[in-house]
Structure formats: structure tokens, C-alpha cells
Motif scaffolding. Structure first.
Motif, mmCIF file in Angstrom:
data_model
loop_
_atom_site.group_PDB
_atom_site.id
_atom_site.type_symbol
_atom_site.label_atom_id
_atom_site.label_comp_id
_atom_site.label_asym_id
_atom_site.label_seq_id
_atom_site.Cartn_x
_atom_site.Cartn_y
_atom_site.Cartn_z
ATOM 1 N N PHE A 191 -63.694 10.075 -95.660
ATOM 2 C CA PHE A 191 -62.938 8.935 -95.138
ATOM 3 C C PHE A 191 -63.698 7.643 -95.412
ATOM 4 C CE2 PHE A 191 -61.515 6.739 -90.983
ATOM 5 C CZ PHE A 191 -60.465 6.100 -91.629
ATOM 6 N N ASP A 192 -64.998 7.658 -95.178
ATOM 7 C CA ASP A 192 -65.810 6.461 -95.403
ATOM 8 C C ASP A 192 -65.748 6.018 -96.857
ATOM 9 O OD1 ASP A 192 -66.476 6.567 -92.769
ATOM 10 O OD2 ASP A 192 -68.623 7.004 -93.064
ATOM 11 N N GLU A 193 -65.764 6.966 -97.780
ATOM 12 C CA GLU A 193 -65.695 6.624 -99.200
ATOM 13 C C GLU A 193 -64.379 5.923 -99.513
ATOM 14 O OE1 GLU A 193 -65.740 8.759 -103.638
ATOM 15 O OE2 GLU A 193 -66.187 9.944 -101.837
ATOM 16 N N LEU A 194 -63.298 6.411 -98.949
ATOM 17 C CA LEU A 194 -62.001 5.761 -99.174
ATOM 18 C C LEU A 194 -62.023 4.326 -98.656
ATOM 19 C CD1 LEU A 194 -58.458 7.102 -98.874
ATOM 20 C CD2 LEU A 194 -59.056 5.141 -97.452
ATOM 21 N N LEU A 195 -62.553 4.117 -97.449
ATOM 22 C CA LEU A 195 -62.590 2.771 -96.874
ATOM 23 C C LEU A 195 -63.391 1.815 -97.755
ATOM 24 C CD1 LEU A 195 -63.244 3.700 -93.131
ATOM 25 C CD2 LEU A 195 -61.083 2.957 -94.135
ATOM 26 N N GLU A 196 -64.451 2.299 -98.327
ATOM 27 C CA GLU A 196 -65.328 1.458 -99.145
ATOM 28 C C GLU A 196 -64.724 1.103 -100.492
ATOM 29 O OE1 GLU A 196 -68.747 3.929 -99.275
ATOM 30 O OE2 GLU A 196 -69.453 3.379 -97.258
ATOM 31 N N ALA A 237 -64.116 -0.983 -85.050
ATOM 32 C CA ALA A 237 -64.940 -1.999 -85.705
ATOM 33 C C ALA A 237 -65.800 -1.389 -86.814
ATOM 34 C CB ALA A 237 -65.823 -2.690 -84.665
ATOM 35 N N ARG A 238 -66.301 -0.185 -86.577
ATOM 36 C CA ARG A 238 -67.134 0.462 -87.598
ATOM 37 C C ARG A 238 -66.362 0.657 -88.889
ATOM 38 N NH1 ARG A 238 -67.177 5.288 -89.780
ATOM 39 N NH2 ARG A 238 -69.102 6.059 -90.753
ATOM 40 N N GLU A 239 -65.155 1.232 -88.784
ATOM 41 C CA GLU A 239 -64.359 1.540 -89.978
ATOM 42 C C GLU A 239 -63.890 0.269 -90.684
ATOM 43 O OE1 GLU A 239 -65.065 4.943 -87.809
ATOM 44 O OE2 GLU A 239 -63.947 3.203 -87.009
#
Length: 408
Positions: free
Chosen positions: A196-201, A222-224
Motif C-alpha cells: 500500500f505504501d508503495e502505491l501511495l508513493e 496523516a501518515r498515509e
């Protein structure tokens, strides 16, 4: 515990103006005892109306709480003429032996088209420009205005809506990446990312298409938002509880995000007379829509057909295929037989108890299928038509019985 009723005695209560296709399907199947109301009802009205209903059809505003369901002594089935089922206490319905059906696929195209349109509008800065022109301004500028071609769409949840959106986006020349908790075969040239983090980035636009689960609630905080690209865009047409609205507002206020489109909210008005309250109203670069992702004539027409057909199949055959809260059982009818539906507490030995009782009484079982879910078991069986009265009495005597019906 009821015997089979004539179709004209089976009462349907349809609320919130479900599409006329539902009436058409039910009428063509022989069901004519239908009360059709165009609005939702408050709890007291609902308890009074549902008292004599065997089937109830609702959309998103009607709240079927445990209190309401426990007052509905004749109720045997619930149909949600929408995707979501949060408005129903599913656990209470299961305990009471009431299957719940919905329409998980009928509005996928409508939602996908809305998200695609919002993507184009946001990337061109249209919401803010539109607001300025309405005030008499004339902000003719290409600043922060982009084509979608070549940009990266990040789809969170690659189900029926996410995958269809994926195809539409590729048709406009976008790159598509997606994240799902399961490994999914991509359509076209879409790529499933590792996290998920990779997609957000990586995404220029992030759009949510996930169900309401403990794991998806507040998945965007806020983190995402902090992980997203500077100047990116965010869209939520999934579930309101997925997003911390205050954190989204902060990301917009800081300029981290250039815009957003939100169709679902943690708290939504119960009627058109109630004011919608949200900090997002302060932002002209945000598209706010009143939970209309699936509100097209085409989607509502398809939903009317889909849910009404599930009503008919359950009433006529005891078919619970695709019920969201109930054991899924479906078997074809056998000739010269009557069908019995036995809903019971899921404890060891019920099936053997039923079979032994039938054998003692000389009752011939011609077909049988049973599934369980949680604390409830659902047994569908066909017996020789001249044995159905005896079979019904035997099933009624099973101590774990919740409901039993016979279909002629």
C-alpha cells in the motif's frame, strides 16, 4: 416457523423508492402483495410497518437494527438495493435466521465512470476554476492544470469496480498500478505493487475501492497522506470510514494535495433536510458529492433486477447464493418432491439427528445440502411430496430449530 404461503399472501415492503424493475420482477414471479414507499422510515414507523412483512427491500438510509429485526416476527429475508450492507445488523439477522442480499456488481460501471470524470476534473483544476467563475472571476491559467495521459492512477482494491476503472484509465493513456490484499490477475497493462505504501508513493491519483472492514477503517490518515506525492490527488468513492476527514483537510490546507473528490463520509445526513457538516466544505479544490457513485438510472435499474431476482429465488427455492450473512446453499428441485428449509443453531449432531428422525418415520430424502456460518446452520432438503407434512413436524421437533419452512 411457517408453512409455505400462497404467493399473494407473502408480503413485500419496499422502501426508499427502489427501482420499478423490482416490482416488475416480483409481479412476473407471481408476487403482488407489495407495499411501495418512496422514503426511508424512522425507527417507530419502521417497527410498525415491518411487523407483518415477510420480505423487506431497502437502500442506504433505512436502519435495520437488532431492535427493529426482533420486532419483525414474520420477516424471512432482507434485500439491500445497493452495494453496502452497513445499515443492517448482519449478526442479528443471522441469529434470527434472516438472509441478507445486496447488489455488489450492478453499479460498478457507474462508480468507475464517476471516478474517471473526477480524475480529469481534478487534474485540470476545474472545481476551483468553476467556483471562481461563479463568483465573477476569470482565472484563465494553466498553473496546476494537467492532462491525465501519462499520469499514474493508483487503485486501492482491485475488485469489480477497481478493475473496470483500470481499463477505462488505460484507455485514456494513464499508467495503472493497484494494491489489493489478494494477488489479482491484472487487466491490460496494470501492475500490482508490493505494498500500500508503495502505491501511495508512486501514484499521481489515489482512489479507494475497498469494502468496510476493520482493516480498512481509517486506512487514510496523516501518515498515509504524508506518503503521497506532493501535488497529487485523492478520491474516495468506497466507504466513508476509510478516511480520517480532518487529516485529509490538513493535507489539502498544507498544499500537500492539489485536490480531492469525496462521495462517501463517516457521518452522512439521514435526509435531504439535514445539513451536511464537514471541514471539506471550506475547500474549492474538492469535489463533494452526496453518496451518488451508484446513483444512475442504469445502475438503479440493474440493482432492481438483481436484488428482486434474489428475493424470488429464495422465496421459490430457498436459494441463498451470494447472501452476505448467511450460509450459501443452492440445489435444483427434484421431481415429485416438496422442499423443506431448516435454519438451526450450528451445534454438532443436528444433521444426523434430522436424518435419523426421518429414517425412523420412513421419510424418503431425495436431495439434501447443508452449510453453516457462525452460529447458524442452513439445511435444504427435498422429500417425497406425500412425506412433507410428516417431515415438517419432525423438523419442528428438533430442539436447535430457529426457523423452518416448506415449499410446495
Amino acid at each position: 416457523m411457517t408453512l409455505s404461503l400462497n404467493k399473494d399472501k407473502i408480503r413485500f415492503l419496499l422502501l426508499e423508492g427502489v427501482h420499478d424493475n423490482a416490482l416488475k420482477v416480483l409481479n412476473e414471479a407471481g408476487y403482488t402483495n407489495i407495499e411501495y414507499i418512496k422514503t426511508a422510515l424512522d425507527e417507530d414507523e419502521l417497527i410498525e410497518k415491518i411487523k407483518d412483512a415477510h420480505f423487506i427491500g431497502i437502500r442506504s438510509r433505512t436502519q435495520l437494527t437488532r431492535k427493529v429485526l426482533e420486532s419483525a416476527e414474520k420477516l424471512i429475508c432482507i434485500g439491500c438495493f445497493c452495494i453496502g450492507t452497513n445499515q443492517v445488523d448482519l449478526d442479528a439477522a443471522l441469529e434470527l435466521g434472516i438472509p441478507v442480499f445486496n447488489a455488489p456488481y450492478s453499479n460498478t460501471r457507474s462508480v468507475a465512470e464517476l471516478v474517471l470524470a473526477e480524475t480529469i476534473m481534478l487534474m485540470r483544476g476545474i472545481p476551483e476554476k468553476n467556483a471562481v467563475v461563479h463568483r465573477g472571476g476569470w482565472n484563465k491559467s494553466a498553473k496546476d492544470s494537467y492532462e491525465v495521459r501519462g499520469k499514474t492512477m493508483g487503485i486501492v482494491g482491485y475488485g469489480s469496480i477497481g478493475s473496470q476503472l483500470s481499463v477505462l484509465c488505460e484507455g485514456l493513456g494513464m499508467k495503472v498500478i493497484y494494491h489489493d490484499v489478494l494477488t489479482k490477475l491484472p487487466l491490460g497493462n496494470a501492475v500490482q505493487v508490493g505494498s500500500f505504501d508503495e502505491l501511495l508513493e508512486k501514484a499521481d491519483v489515489v482512489t479507494l475501492h475497498v469494502p468496510d472492514l476493520p482493516s480498512t477503517r481509517n486506512m487514510m490518515t496523516a501518515r498515509e497522506f504524508g506518503l503521497m506525492k506532493d501535488g497529487s490527488f485523492f478520491i474516495n468513492a468506497a466507504r466513508g470510514g476509510c478516511v480520517n476527514i480532518e487529516d485529509l483537510a490538513a493535507a489539502l490546507e498544507s498544499g500537500k494535495l492539489l485536490g480531492a473528490a469525496i462521495d462517501v463520509f463517516p457521518k452522512e445526513p439521514k435526509s435531504a433536510d439535514e445539513e451536511f457538516i464537514s471541514p471539506l466544505r471550506a475547500f474549492e479544490n474538492v469535489i463533494l458529492t452526496p453518496h451518488v457513485g451508484g446513483s444512475t438510472q442504469e445502475a438503479q435499474a440493474n440493482i432492481g433486477l438483481e436484488v428482486a431476482d434474489k428475493f424470488v429465488r429464495y422465496s421459490d427455492m430457498g436459494d441463498t447464493t451470494s447472501s452476505v450473512n448467511f450460509p450459501n446453499v443452492s440445489i435444483p428441485f427434484t421431481d415429485k418432491s416438496h422442499r423443506l428449509l431448516h435454519i438451526h443453531q450450528n451445534v454438532p449432531g443436528v444433521l444426523s439427528q434430522v436424518n435419523a428422525s426421518f429414517a425412523d418415520a420412513g421419510i424418503n430424502i431425495t436431495a439434501q445440502s447443508m452449510m453453516t456460518r457462525g452460529d447458524v446452520g442452513y439445511l435444504v432438503m427435498d422429500v417425497d411430496d406425500n412425506d412433507s407434512a410428516k417431515a415438517l413436524e419432525r423438523l419442528r421437533s428438533v430442539p436447535q430449530t430457529i426457523k423452518v419452512r416448506v415449499l410446495f
